[in-house]
Design an enzyme around this catalytic site. Structure first.
Site, PDB file in Angstrom:
ATOM      1  N   LYS A 111      -5.301   8.896  14.715  1.00 20.67           N
ATOM      2  CA  LYS A 111      -3.989   9.289  15.145  1.00 20.67           C
ATOM      3  C   LYS A 111      -4.018   9.696  16.564  1.00 20.67           C
ATOM      4  CE  LYS A 111      -1.905   7.600  11.360  1.00 20.67           C
ATOM      5  NZ  LYS A 111      -1.296   6.196  11.444  1.00 20.67           N
TER       6      LYS A 111
ATOM      7  N   HIS B  13      -1.478  -5.591   5.051  1.00 17.70           N
ATOM      8  CA  HIS B  13      -0.972  -6.191   6.292  1.00 17.70           C
ATOM      9  C   HIS B  13      -1.938  -6.670   7.181  1.00 17.70           C
ATOM     10  CE1 HIS B  13      -0.065  -2.255   8.290  1.00 17.70           C
ATOM     11  NE2 HIS B  13      -0.361  -3.029   9.356  1.00 17.70           N
TER      12      HIS B  13
ATOM     13  N   LYS C 241       0.813  -0.992  -0.091  1.00 21.44           N
ATOM     14  CA  LYS C 241      -0.089   0.072  -0.100  1.00 21.44           C
ATOM     15  C   LYS C 241       0.817   1.446  -0.050  1.00 21.44           C
ATOM     16  CE  LYS C 241      -0.920   1.845   4.419  1.00 21.44           C
ATOM     17  NZ  LYS C 241      -1.888   2.217   5.506  1.00 21.44           N
TER      18      LYS C 241
ATOM     19  N   HIS D  92      -7.578  -0.747   5.335  1.00 22.98           N
ATOM     20  CA  HIS D  92      -7.589  -1.618   6.526  1.00 22.98           C
ATOM     21  C   HIS D  92      -9.012  -1.775   7.219  1.00 22.98           C
ATOM     22  CE1 HIS D  92      -3.341  -1.395   6.165  1.00 22.98           C
ATOM     23  NE2 HIS D  92      -3.202  -0.284   6.791  1.00 22.98           N
TER      24      HIS D  92
ATOM     25  N   GLU E 112      -5.048   4.384  17.273  1.00 21.14           N
ATOM     26  CA  GLU E 112      -3.349   4.587  17.334  1.00 21.14           C
ATOM     27  C   GLU E 112      -3.022   5.690  18.302  1.00 21.14           C
ATOM     28  OE1 GLU E 112      -1.430   3.249  13.267  1.00 21.14           O
ATOM     29  OE2 GLU E 112      -2.937   4.748  12.739  1.00 21.14           O
TER      30      GLU E 112
ATOM     31  N   ASP F  46      -5.418   6.541   3.935  1.00 21.26           N
ATOM     32  CA  ASP F  46      -4.568   5.913   4.556  1.00 21.26           C
ATOM     33  C   ASP F  46      -4.944   4.504   5.428  1.00 21.26           C
ATOM     34  OD1 ASP F  46      -1.696   5.196   5.440  1.00 21.26           O
ATOM     35  OD2 ASP F  46      -2.145   6.032   7.351  1.00 21.26           O
TER      36      ASP F  46
ATOM     37  N   LYS G  61      -2.883 -10.604  10.035  1.00 14.77           N
ATOM     38  CA  LYS G  61      -2.920 -10.554  11.499  1.00 14.77           C
ATOM     39  C   LYS G  61      -3.512 -11.903  12.076  1.00 14.77           C
ATOM     40  CE  LYS G  61      -2.701  -5.585  12.402  1.00 14.77           C
ATOM     41  NZ  LYS G  61      -1.607  -5.468  13.183  1.00 14.77           N
TER      42      LYS G  61
HETATM   43  P1  NAP Z   1      11.999   4.137   2.350  1.00 15.85           P
HETATM   44  O1  NAP Z   1      12.373   4.112   3.492  1.00 15.85           O
HETATM   45  O2  NAP Z   1      12.091   5.478   1.438  1.00 15.85           O
HETATM   46  O3  NAP Z   1      13.025   2.846   1.155  1.00 15.85           O
HETATM   47  C1  NAP Z   1      12.662   3.077  -0.149  1.00 15.85           C
HETATM   48  C2  NAP Z   1      13.631   2.033  -0.647  1.00 15.85           C
HETATM   49  O4  NAP Z   1      13.614   2.010  -2.040  1.00 15.85           O
HETATM   50  C3  NAP Z   1      15.200   2.483  -0.355  1.00 15.85           C
HETATM   51  O5  NAP Z   1      15.797   1.016  -0.148  1.00 15.85           O
HETATM   52  C4  NAP Z   1      15.678   2.998  -1.547  1.00 15.85           C
HETATM   53  O6  NAP Z   1      16.996   2.954  -1.562  1.00 15.85           O
HETATM   54  C5  NAP Z   1      15.047   2.250  -2.670  1.00 15.85           C
HETATM   55  N1  NAP Z   1      14.964   2.957  -4.001  1.00 15.85           N
HETATM   56  C6  NAP Z   1      14.503   4.335  -3.914  1.00 15.85           C
HETATM   57  N2  NAP Z   1      14.464   4.672  -5.551  1.00 15.85           N
HETATM   58  C7  NAP Z   1      14.907   3.556  -6.064  1.00 15.85           C
HETATM   59  C8  NAP Z   1      14.996   3.159  -7.634  1.00 15.85           C
HETATM   60  N3  NAP Z   1      15.032   4.208  -8.557  1.00 15.85           N
HETATM   61  N4  NAP Z   1      15.611   2.085  -7.831  1.00 15.85           N
HETATM   62  C9  NAP Z   1      15.882   1.194  -6.709  1.00 15.85           C
HETATM   63  N5  NAP Z   1      15.681   1.393  -5.472  1.00 15.85           N
HETATM   64  C10 NAP Z   1      15.166   2.413  -5.173  1.00 15.85           C
HETATM   65  O7  NAP Z   1      10.474   3.512   1.862  1.00 15.85           O
HETATM   66  P2  NAP Z   1       9.777   2.425   2.905  1.00 15.85           P
HETATM   67  O8  NAP Z   1       9.160   3.118   4.255  1.00 15.85           O
HETATM   68  O9  NAP Z   1      10.446   1.209   3.120  1.00 15.85           O
HETATM   69  O10 NAP Z   1       8.606   2.085   2.144  1.00 15.85           O
HETATM   70  C11 NAP Z   1       8.544   1.457   1.016  1.00 15.85           C
HETATM   71  C12 NAP Z   1       7.088   1.361   0.108  1.00 15.85           C
HETATM   72  O11 NAP Z   1       6.297   0.508   1.265  1.00 15.85           O
HETATM   73  C13 NAP Z   1       6.334   2.736   0.061  1.00 15.85           C
HETATM   74  O12 NAP Z   1       5.429   2.480  -1.147  1.00 15.85           O
HETATM   75  C14 NAP Z   1       5.487   2.919   1.399  1.00 15.85           C
HETATM   76  O13 NAP Z   1       4.399   3.691   1.149  1.00 15.85           O
HETATM   77  C15 NAP Z   1       5.158   1.367   1.600  1.00 15.85           C
HETATM   78  N6  NAP Z   1       5.012   1.289   2.810  1.00 15.85           N
HETATM   79  C16 NAP Z   1       5.879   1.263   4.010  1.00 15.85           C
HETATM   80  C17 NAP Z   1       5.408   1.086   5.199  1.00 15.85           C
HETATM   81  C18 NAP Z   1       6.546   1.449   6.357  1.00 15.85           C
HETATM   82  O14 NAP Z   1       6.074   1.052   7.464  1.00 15.85           O
HETATM   83  N7  NAP Z   1       7.703   1.983   5.979  1.00 15.85           N
HETATM   84  C19 NAP Z   1       4.242   0.417   5.610  1.00 15.85           C
HETATM   85  C20 NAP Z   1       3.379   0.361   4.635  1.00 15.85           C
HETATM   86  C21 NAP Z   1       3.581   0.340   3.315  1.00 15.85           C
HETATM   87  P3  NAP Z   1      17.949   3.814  -2.503  1.00 15.85           P
HETATM   88  O15 NAP Z   1      17.718   5.007  -2.127  1.00 15.85           O
HETATM   89  O16 NAP Z   1      19.446   3.398  -2.282  1.00 15.85           O
HETATM   90  O17 NAP Z   1      17.810   3.361  -3.806  1.00 15.85           O
END
Ligand code: NAP
Length: 484
Positions: free
Chosen positions: A331, A178, A148, A240, A216, A235, A182
């Site tokens: 939140k 996710h 998502k 969810h 939350e 969101d 659960k």
């Molecule tokens: P993040 O911390 O910003 O990580 C993004 C990742 O993508 C990094 O590993 C980055 O590494 C890589 N990346 C960015 N541009 C890239 C490119 N052009 N080619 C290859 N790799 C690239 O983001 P995140 O929080 O993990 O979230 C990832 C996704 O999951 C998003 O869509 C977010 O909405 C979703 N999500 C996240 C969470 C959460 O809890 N974090 C929960 C639900 C959903 P480099 O910069 O080194 O390339």
């Protein structure tokens, strides 16, 4: 009672965005826990991929650090940790260019399960899908996993679906919500369809109303930019809460198989009436003793993004006509609590007279914390003073009922990632489901925009805006307490 572990077949899993927050905090710890549980065969390969120019050893160091933080007890065992890390590799790669793709393609083994986890922003889904296809990496055992947010509205969700459909069959696409991973959410289906007790009463004849609460205590720190564009409706509610609503309201599927379950969920979404503007309350947390208000956090003094939504929904079908579903999420509320309350109607006639008061059964399904089920039943108050009635809980905490080894239920990602490997899509959203959920959500948001709606402020650490209480009170009902 120790749960049985069914080993999966050998697989290659590529995590695009392997260095990112989600991969490090959720996906890799979940994989590690399944490794510790002995669910993998020896020759599994997990490849992190991102633009950062790390060596495989450096990436393993990053992963080890995350595991020490997120799975502290098991990662202390150096032999287990090093066994896991040996299966981890890293390929520097850019979704937007040709860099690294030939290297990745050369590392994948033929004739085995191959999963690509898109743990990156949605704008990269298309480029990743195209390059996976262009480098001939799609086999009949290939799956892709997308996170998502799946779109921002109906149009963008349709575009995303079309982009993925150009390269993969629907049977290869795993859209994660996710919440569906659960344990208690899955238990919703088992409680309903595995017991004779509940299902005969599960309709508007016996159920007065249903409340779904996802409260939350956390704010939006670290996600300001995303959240400001999204808000609670996009969101949380569109995905969810909608999924919980579907599972609680759907007709019994003929079997527990992906399309049978998802067909029934889709019918629920399509039977939802449009939400009346006066049946929805938006809120935004205000500054309080425990911290900044929403507007200060996002640095936008005029922000009209909601951090709270409460609404009344109606499902126009035979089973639920006349039974409202009240949904709320927010939140910075008083407690972290996800719970579904099924509020039954009063007995049709009280043989104990007026003074016995009104008593109705209620079934509470707690998703977190302290996963479990409580059934409120009416009994006689002990003592010789006549027939006074009181309500007592029949309480079952799953951790207590299932023994100490089940104190710590598996994280949702453990279940979901293993389901991807097993090729079971039951707990993943189908493209048409996602689109139907947006088709219901979009007019609500468009209505707010057209009316210039401003969310009601609520105090951090409270139960939300007072108008949400009024939404219930107008119907002669009350929210069940948020505090577990
Ligand atoms: P993040 O911390 O910003 O990580 C993004 C990742 O993508 C990094 O590993 C980055 O590494 C890589 N990346 C960015 N541009 C890239 C490119 N052009 N080619 C290859 N790799 C690239 O983001 P995140 O929080 O993990 O979230 C990832 C996704 O999951 C998003 O869509 C977010 O909405 C979703 N999500 C996240 C969470 C959460 O809890 N974090 C929960 C639900 C959903 P480099 O910069 O080194 O390339």
């Amino acid at each position: 009672m120790v749960s049985r572990v069914i080993p999966v077949d050998p697989f290659d899993l590529v995590i695009f965005g392997g260095t990112g927050d989600l991969a490090q905090r959720k996906i890799l710890p979940a994989l590690f826990r399944r490794y510790c549980a002995g669910q993998w065969p020896a020759d599994v390969q997990i490849i992190g991929a991102a633009r950062g120019n790390h060596s495989p050893d450096k990436f393993r160091e990053i992963v080890a650090r995350s595991l020490h933080e997120h799975v502290p007890n098991r990662s202390k065992d150096t032999e287990t940790l090093s066994g896991f890390l040996q299966r981890i590799n890293y390929v520097p790669l850019d979704a937007m260019s040709e860099n690294g793709w030939a290297n990745l393609a050369g590392r994948l083994k033929d004739d085995r399960i191959r999963a690509f986890y898109f743990s990156v922003g949605p704008s990269l889904f298309g480029p990743l899908a195209e390059r996976i296809r262009a480098h001939d990496m799609v086999t009949k055992h290939t799956r892709i996993v997308v996170e998502k947010p799946f779109g921002h509205d109906l149009d963008s969700a349709r575009t995303l679906n079309a982009t993925l459909a150009a390269h993969f069959d629907e049977g290869q696409i795993y859209r994660i919500d996710h919440y569906l991973g659960k344990e208690t959410v899955q238990n919703l289906m088992v409680v309903r369809f595995g017991n004779m007790l509940f299902e005969p009463l599960w309709n508007s004849q016996y159920v007065d109303h249903i409340q779904i609460t996802v409260a939350e205590t956390v704010g939006i720190d670290g996600r300001e930019e995303y959240y400001e564009r999204s808000g609670a409706m996009r969101d949380m509610v569109q995905n969810h809460l909608m999924q919980l609503l579907c599972l609680i309201a759907m007709e019994p599927p003929a079997k527990f198989d992906p399309d049978a379950v998802r067909d029934e969920k889709l019918k629920v979404i399509r039977a939802l009436d449009p939400v009346e503007p006066h049946h929805i309350v938006r809120g935004q947390f205000a500054p309080g003793p425990d911290g900044l208000g929403y507007r200060e956090v996002v640095g936008n003094p005029r922000s009209t993004t909601e951090s709270y939504v409460a609404l009344k929904a109606h499902i126009s079908n035979w089973r639920w006509a006349g039974t409202p579903f009240y949904l709320r999420t927010g939140k910075r509320l008083v407690a972290r609590s996800s719970v579904i309350n099924v509020m039954f109607k009063d007995a049709p006639h009280s043989i104990f007279g007026e003074e016995a008061g009104r008593h109705a059964n209620a079934l509470s399904i707690r998703l977190q914390p302290n996963e479990g089920i409580t059934l409120k039943v009416t009994i006689k108050e002990p003592g010789p003073g006549g027939m006074r009635l009181i309500d007592v809980p029949l309480d079952m905490s799953f951790a207590e009922a299932l023994g100490p080894e089940n104190q710590d239920p598996p994280d949702a990602y453990e279940r979901l990632v293993m389901d991807v490997i097993r090729g079971n899509q039951t707990l993943f959203m189908r493209g048409d489901e996602v689109e139907a959920a947006w088709a219901w959500t979009d007019p609500v948001i468009a209505g707010w925009q057209a009316r210039g709606d401003v969310p009601k402020p609520y105090e951090s650490g409270s139960t939300g805006p007072g108008d949400a209480e009024l939404l219930m009170k107008r119907d002669g009902r009350l929210w069940q307490g948020i505090k577990p």
